[in-house]
Write an enzyme that holds these catalytic residues in place. Structure first.
Site, PDB file in Angstrom:
ATOM      1  N   ASP A   1       0.795  -1.231   0.000  1.00  0.00           N
ATOM      2  CA  ASP A   1       0.000   0.000   0.000  1.00  0.00           C
ATOM      3  C   ASP A   1       0.832   1.289   0.000  1.00  0.00           C
ATOM      4  OD1 ASP A   1      -1.935  -1.942   0.237  1.00  0.00           O
ATOM      5  OD2 ASP A   1      -2.787  -1.210   2.113  1.00  0.00           O
TER       6      ASP A   1
ATOM      7  N   ASP B   1      -4.494  -0.771  -1.911  1.00  0.00           N
ATOM      8  CA  ASP B   1      -5.796  -0.620  -1.260  1.00  0.00           C
ATOM      9  C   ASP B   1      -6.725   0.033  -2.297  1.00  0.00           C
ATOM     10  OD1 ASP B   1      -6.973  -1.214   1.256  1.00  0.00           O
ATOM     11  OD2 ASP B   1      -6.937   0.909   1.840  1.00  0.00           O
TER      12      ASP B   1
ATOM     13  N   HIS C   1     -10.684   0.852  -2.759  1.00  0.00           N
ATOM     14  CA  HIS C   1     -12.050   0.822  -2.230  1.00  0.00           C
ATOM     15  C   HIS C   1     -13.062   1.466  -3.164  1.00  0.00           C
ATOM     16  CE1 HIS C   1     -10.422  -0.527   1.523  1.00  0.00           C
ATOM     17  NE2 HIS C   1      -9.853   0.611   1.832  1.00  0.00           N
TER      18      HIS C   1
ATOM     19  N   HIS D   1     -17.346   2.880   1.035  1.00  0.00           N
ATOM     20  CA  HIS D   1     -16.870   1.612   1.599  1.00  0.00           C
ATOM     21  C   HIS D   1     -17.192   1.532   3.091  1.00  0.00           C
ATOM     22  CE1 HIS D   1     -13.614  -1.303   2.868  1.00  0.00           C
ATOM     23  NE2 HIS D   1     -14.172  -1.927   1.853  1.00  0.00           N
TER      24      HIS D   1
ATOM     25  N   HIS E   1     -10.532   6.935   1.860  1.00  0.00           N
ATOM     26  CA  HIS E   1      -9.160   6.844   1.333  1.00  0.00           C
ATOM     27  C   HIS E   1      -9.109   5.797   0.235  1.00  0.00           C
ATOM     28  CE1 HIS E   1      -9.401   3.527   4.212  1.00  0.00           C
ATOM     29  NE2 HIS E   1      -8.496   2.928   3.471  1.00  0.00           N
TER      30      HIS E   1
ATOM     31  N   LYS F   1      -6.912  -4.958  -3.099  1.00  0.00           N
ATOM     32  CA  LYS F   1      -7.664  -5.500  -1.972  1.00  0.00           C
ATOM     33  C   LYS F   1      -8.584  -4.426  -1.422  1.00  0.00           C
ATOM     34  CE  LYS F   1      -3.887  -4.436   1.206  1.00  0.00           C
ATOM     35  NZ  LYS F   1      -4.557  -3.431   2.021  1.00  0.00           N
TER      36      LYS F   1
ATOM     37  N   CYS G   1      -1.907  -3.038   7.774  1.00  0.00           N
ATOM     38  CA  CYS G   1      -1.827  -3.927   6.608  1.00  0.00           C
ATOM     39  C   CYS G   1      -0.549  -4.760   6.582  1.00  0.00           C
ATOM     40  CB  CYS G   1      -2.012  -3.117   5.333  1.00  0.00           C
ATOM     41  SG  CYS G   1      -3.691  -2.455   5.220  1.00  0.00           S
TER      42      CYS G   1
HETATM   43 ZN   LIG Z   1      -8.355   0.895   3.229  1.00  0.00          ZN
END
Ligand SMILES: [Zn+2]
Length: 212
Positions: A17, A55, A57, A61, A90, A115, A160
């Site tokens: 990330d 990351d 989204h 989310h 984010h 993800k 993470c």
């Molecule tokens: Zn996130």
């Protein structure tokens, strides 16, 4: 001990990330998040295999505080799969915040694993979503390619990176966290808790200069 750890063809660097929203100026900035990019670039040159996670989204989310009226970022809610921290919006898909840092250089990265793309579930780990049962497919990818030792760097150390290291161990991989190529958020002592947990799991914690 500098330069004592030799890499083999079965080793993979997973850079977690390294995205604009997790760096200063971003929506969920990890303190010093941008400082690790040069170290990750140097590491990526040394490793025979490199994977990036991203990351990623959808809007609204479940992990966004803005999706829960009356709740604020950094509070915890009870999601159907267990406790879930709430964050500022984010890494929304196709926004500049979700892009990799421009100075991240990993031309040989072999896989970009996204993800957190399901609205109703978050995914800290690169291996499993936060219900700890829905796989991302990464374990199968690594096993099929004969990659057995996972080195983790990136953001954030205590979320993470931590959960990716835990799941790497759970999936039967050797796991090494490169601590000085990570930065943490440190929510309620989460950095110290992460170090304890990694030790319990037999995940090594090293600095980048230990790698030959
Ligand atoms: Zn996130």
């Amino acid at each position: 001990m500098a330069g004592t750890l030799s890499l083999t063809a079965h080793d993979v660097l997973i850079a977690v990330d390294v995205q604009n929203d997790f760096c200063p100026g971003g929506r969920l900035a990890v303190p010093g998040g941008d400082e690790i990019v040069p170290a990750i670039n140097r590491l990526a040159e040394k490793f025979p295999h490199v994977v990036l996670t991203q990351d990623w989204h959808p809007p609204a989310h479940l992990s966004f505080a803005s999706s829960h009226p009356g709740r604020k970022p950094f509070e915890t809610i009870a999601a159907p799969y267990g406790p879930q921290e709430l964050w500022p919006d984010h890494c929304v898909q196709n926004t500049p915040g979700a892009e990799f840092r421009r100075d991240l250089l990993a031309p040989r990265a072999e896989l970009i694993l996204r993800k957190g793309y399901r609205r109703e579930i978050d995914s800290y780990s690169a291996f499993y979503e936060n219900d700890h049962t829905t796989p991302t497919g990464l374990a199968g990818y690594l096993k099929e390619r004969g990659l057995t030792r996972v080195f983790l760097a990136g953001l954030a150390f205590d979320f993470c990176v931590r959960f990716s290291a835990e799941d790497a161990r759970r999936c039967g991989f050797a796991a090494v966290v490169i601590a000085d190529a990570c930065r943490g958020i440190d929510l309620d002592g989460s950095v110290a808790a992460t170090r304890r947990r990694l030790a319990e799991l037999g995940a090594a914690v090293i600095d980048a200069d230990a790698i030959a």
